[in-house]
Design a protein around this motif. Sequence first.
Motif, mmCIF file in Angstrom:
data_model
loop_
_atom_site.group_PDB
_atom_site.id
_atom_site.type_symbol
_atom_site.label_atom_id
_atom_site.label_comp_id
_atom_site.label_asym_id
_atom_site.label_seq_id
_atom_site.Cartn_x
_atom_site.Cartn_y
_atom_site.Cartn_z
ATOM 1 N N LEU A 104 -0.639 -1.888 4.506
ATOM 2 C CA LEU A 104 -1.057 -1.379 5.842
ATOM 3 C C LEU A 104 -0.180 -1.779 6.971
ATOM 4 N N PHE A 105 0.521 -2.952 6.659
ATOM 5 C CA PHE A 105 1.650 -3.386 7.800
ATOM 6 C C PHE A 105 2.843 -2.092 7.560
ATOM 7 N N ALA A 106 3.103 -1.830 6.301
ATOM 8 C CA ALA A 106 4.226 -0.641 6.034
ATOM 9 C C ALA A 106 3.523 0.630 6.828
ATOM 10 N N SER A 107 2.264 0.763 6.681
ATOM 11 C CA SER A 107 1.877 2.052 7.404
ATOM 12 C C SER A 107 2.116 2.108 8.970
ATOM 13 N N LEU A 108 2.161 0.906 9.497
ATOM 14 C CA LEU A 108 2.208 0.809 10.945
ATOM 15 C C LEU A 108 3.711 0.736 11.289
ATOM 16 N N LEU A 109 4.513 0.477 10.214
ATOM 17 C CA LEU A 109 6.116 0.078 10.451
ATOM 18 C C LEU A 109 6.744 1.451 10.449
ATOM 19 N N GLU A 110 6.174 2.366 9.341
ATOM 20 C CA GLU A 110 7.086 3.680 9.004
ATOM 21 C C GLU A 110 7.242 4.496 10.373
ATOM 22 N N PRO A 111 6.013 4.809 11.337
ATOM 23 C CA PRO A 111 6.104 5.352 12.446
ATOM 24 C C PRO A 111 6.960 4.796 13.587
ATOM 25 N N ILE A 112 7.051 3.371 13.531
ATOM 26 C CA ILE A 112 7.748 2.615 14.509
ATOM 27 C C ILE A 112 9.403 2.848 14.290
ATOM 28 N N LEU A 113 9.552 2.706 12.853
ATOM 29 C CA LEU A 113 11.140 2.753 12.589
ATOM 30 C C LEU A 113 11.738 3.936 12.322
ATOM 31 N N TYR A 114 10.893 4.956 11.744
ATOM 32 C CA TYR A 114 11.554 6.287 11.332
ATOM 33 C C TYR A 114 10.692 7.381 11.924
ATOM 34 N N LYS A 116 7.725 8.572 12.071
ATOM 35 C CA LYS A 116 6.809 9.382 11.271
ATOM 36 C C LYS A 116 5.507 9.382 12.307
ATOM 37 N N LYS A 117 4.475 10.424 12.052
ATOM 38 C CA LYS A 117 3.308 10.350 12.847
ATOM 39 C C LYS A 117 2.251 9.338 12.501
ATOM 40 N N ILE A 118 1.788 8.986 13.631
ATOM 41 C CA ILE A 118 0.559 7.783 13.294
ATOM 42 C C ILE A 118 -0.344 8.492 12.657
ATOM 43 N N VAL A 119 -0.760 8.226 11.593
ATOM 44 C CA VAL A 119 -1.990 8.617 10.662
ATOM 45 C C VAL A 119 -3.391 7.906 10.961
ATOM 46 N N TYR A 120 -4.207 8.569 11.532
ATOM 47 C CA TYR A 120 -5.472 7.932 12.295
ATOM 48 C C TYR A 120 -6.315 7.045 11.202
ATOM 49 N N TYR A 121 -6.400 7.540 10.077
ATOM 50 C CA TYR A 121 -7.262 6.946 8.895
ATOM 51 C C TYR A 121 -6.686 5.679 8.733
ATOM 52 N N GLU A 122 -5.410 5.710 8.894
ATOM 53 C CA GLU A 122 -4.667 4.180 8.600
ATOM 54 C C GLU A 122 -4.827 3.307 9.747
ATOM 55 N N VAL A 123 -5.243 3.798 11.098
ATOM 56 C CA VAL A 123 -5.680 2.739 12.229
ATOM 57 C C VAL A 123 -7.159 2.241 11.780
ATOM 58 N N PHE A 124 -8.034 3.231 11.310
ATOM 59 C CA PHE A 124 -9.342 2.693 10.771
ATOM 60 C C PHE A 124 -9.421 1.669 9.782
ATOM 61 N N PHE A 125 -8.546 2.000 8.670
ATOM 62 C CA PHE A 125 -8.291 1.086 7.680
ATOM 63 C C PHE A 125 -7.746 -0.304 8.039
ATOM 64 N N GLY A 126 -6.889 -0.254 9.060
ATOM 65 C CA GLY A 126 -6.190 -1.376 9.779
ATOM 66 C C GLY A 126 -7.330 -2.288 10.446
ATOM 67 N N LEU A 127 -8.459 -1.472 10.771
ATOM 68 C CA LEU A 127 -9.774 -2.297 11.432
ATOM 69 C C LEU A 127 -10.409 -2.911 10.433
ATOM 70 N N LEU A 128 -10.770 -2.288 9.472
ATOM 71 C CA LEU A 128 -11.381 -2.920 8.083
ATOM 72 C C LEU A 128 -10.914 -4.208 7.867
ATOM 73 N N VAL A 129 -9.386 -4.046 7.547
ATOM 74 C CA VAL A 129 -8.523 -5.081 7.333
ATOM 75 C C VAL A 129 -8.635 -6.563 8.429
ATOM 76 N N VAL A 130 -8.895 -6.137 9.578
ATOM 77 C CA VAL A 130 -9.280 -7.118 10.427
ATOM 78 C C VAL A 130 -10.418 -7.660 10.195
ATOM 79 N N VAL A 131 -11.349 -6.878 9.736
ATOM 80 C CA VAL A 131 -12.880 -7.348 9.679
ATOM 81 C C VAL A 131 -12.708 -8.311 8.468
ATOM 82 N N LEU A 282 -7.885 2.102 -1.355
ATOM 83 C CA LEU A 282 -8.323 3.336 -0.744
ATOM 84 C C LEU A 282 -7.457 3.911 0.205
ATOM 85 N N ASN A 283 -6.693 3.363 0.815
ATOM 86 C CA ASN A 283 -5.589 3.942 1.396
ATOM 87 C C ASN A 283 -4.476 4.439 0.756
ATOM 88 N N GLY A 284 -4.177 3.681 -0.340
ATOM 89 C CA GLY A 284 -3.020 4.188 -1.371
ATOM 90 C C GLY A 284 -3.414 5.293 -2.191
#
Length: 293
Positions: A104-114, A116-131, A282-284
């Motif tokens: 999930l860190f990789a999903s956030l880094l790819e838009p920053i470094l390259y 790529k568009k932010i994928v909103y379901y990954e933001v949701f998954f990121g919140l689940l990881v925080v939980v 699930l993200n994968g």
Amino acid sequence: MPNDNLKSYLHLHLIVFIWGFTAILGALISLEALPLVWFRMIFAVGFIAIYIFFKKQSVRITLKTFLQFFFSGFIIAMHWFTFFHAIKISNISITLACLSTGALFASLLEPILYGKKIVYYEVFFGLLVVVGLYIIFNVEGNYFWGILTALSSAFLSALFAVINSKLVKSHEAAVISFYELTGGVIFFSVLLLVTQNFSSDFFRLSSSDFIYLMILSSVCTAYAFIASTTVMKYLSPYTVMLTINLEPIYGIILAVLIFEDKEKMSFEFYIGACIILFTVILNGIIKSRKKLN
């Protein structure tokens, strides 16, 4: 071809099991994290050099490419250092549960470094990881620094994977590994020289530590890295992703079986860990299906 796919699938499971066993070796080796990683890298460089020699692969690269490899080597060296340090100051279960956030860190880094568009379901998954992490922090507060160190290791792992995804397209895996690990050895060697930690005692290894280090550097590093790139030629990204995400599960099960009470955690810890692992898998799955469509 079906037989080749089956062999590759079983081979991949073996590789992932080996990666899961890396954490066990880290706990068994009595060295601190820094010398442990230094010995791992320098032995692995030797094994990879032998492989390159017998395969007669060219190691000629440009200065620009060498600097790229050197930077990647610094990142992977710091990833391994924080990984083993997290094991030393907490335990294997805590470290592997937190390390599984790397995807999930990789999903956030790819838009920053390259870009790529932010994928909103990954933001949701990121919140689940925080939980999941909140639950772990809440019930395992005595491992606070171990959790933070493991999360740092996960971030470095993701950064390394994102950068390496570009490098592997134009260079042989063994050649990349050779230069990256050499870069890591150089970086840590300078650090050890500056801090005056190189001494005769530094190079005194017990027989058990030496054996574990040889297994770690040859089987878990040189062999596993090169073999993983080979099996990926025969398997779909979906299959590879699902199998690789079993690494922390294998590692945690092995840790409980080998170290017993030291690795047995609270029920709430396993709830938090399962939330993280389920989210990553699930993200994968979603990502792989989107690529196949």
